[in-house]
Design an enzyme around this catalytic site. Structure first.
Site, short mmCIF file in Angstrom:
data_model
loop_
_atom_site.label_atom_id
_atom_site.label_comp_id
_atom_site.label_asym_id
_atom_site.label_seq_id
_atom_site.Cartn_x
_atom_site.Cartn_y
_atom_site.Cartn_z
N HIS A 159 0.82 -1.21 0.00
CA HIS A 159 0.00 0.00 0.00
C HIS A 159 0.86 1.26 0.00
O HIS A 159 2.04 1.24 0.36
CB HIS A 159 -0.94 0.01 1.21
CG HIS A 159 -0.22 0.05 2.52
ND1 HIS A 159 0.35 1.20 3.02
CD2 HIS A 159 0.03 -0.91 3.44
CE1 HIS A 159 0.92 0.94 4.19
NE2 HIS A 159 0.74 -0.34 4.46
N GLU A 211 -1.56 -7.07 8.10
CA GLU A 211 -0.17 -6.87 8.51
C GLU A 211 0.13 -7.67 9.78
O GLU A 211 -0.78 -8.10 10.51
CB GLU A 211 0.08 -5.37 8.73
CG GLU A 211 1.48 -4.99 9.17
CD GLU A 211 2.61 -5.41 8.21
OE1 GLU A 211 2.78 -6.62 8.01
OE2 GLU A 211 3.32 -4.52 7.70
#
Length: 200
Positions: free
Chosen positions: A9, A79
């Site tokens: 990202h 994550e």
């Protein structure tokens, strides 16, 4: 079989300042959005068979901005859960733990919603995600795109190459970049890393 395309990202305020950002759902900065939009020519030039994205907004917005708004959301792409180190920088941690390194030293437990993960646990999620990606590769023509997060994608790369999760430390990964995992003579290889569009 097609390649795996990994997209980290774009920048967030926390990634810019070096704060460990696991489960905290922070948005992209304007620079992060620009990083994501910059990847459009690279993605447009690929034949995409399937795409998966982390449920966190920084990854979902990146997927939308790179032109894959219908990527399948998968919680295994979240994550690393940093536990008690969520929102803390490495220099801050090293004040009390000199020489601390995430991949080898791990995290301390956090609250119930951020209990923390070991490298091995992140590796187990990566293995599950790779199995899903391989199933998609077998079902479709073209590449499979995974839009996710820096530390997770580093562990996933290590596992793809047959390495222990801790060896994700070898693969530094910048925000708003594209990486390609392919094969050579039937063996997995890194075919491209930290790719950004050429600056004119």
């Amino acid at each position: 079989m097609g390649d795996l395309l990994l997209v980290r990202h774009g920048q967030t305020e926390w990634s810019r300042s070096g704060r460990h950002t696991g489960r905290t759902d922070v948005p992209l900065t304007e620079h992060g959005r620009a990083e994501a939009r910059g990847l459009v020519p690279l993605i447009r030039g690929q034949r995409i068979g399937a795409a998966f994205v982390s449920p966190l907004q920084r990854a979902r917005e990146t997927a939308r901005l790179i032109g894959i708004p219908d990527a399948r959301v998968d919680a295994d792409l979240r994550e690393w859960d940093y536990g008690g180190y969520e929102g803390v920088t490495t220099p801050e941690i090293q004040r009390s733990r000199p020489g601390w390194f995430l991949f080898t030293d791990g995290v301390v437990p956090g609250p119930p919603d951020h209990p923390g993960e070991t490298a091995e646990q992140v590796g187990e999620r990566a293995d599950r995600m790779l199995a899903k990606a391989d199933a998609a590769l077998a079902d479709t023509e073209g590449a499979v795109v995974l839009v996710a997060h820096g530390h997770f994608l580093r562990v996933l790369t290590a596992r793809r190459l047959g390495l222990a999760p801790q060896h994700g430390a070898l693969f530094q990964l910048a925000t708003g970049t594209l990486c390609r995992l392919g094969t050579e003579h039937g063996r997995p290889v890194v075919a491209g890393w930290n790719i950004r569009p050429r600056e004119e």
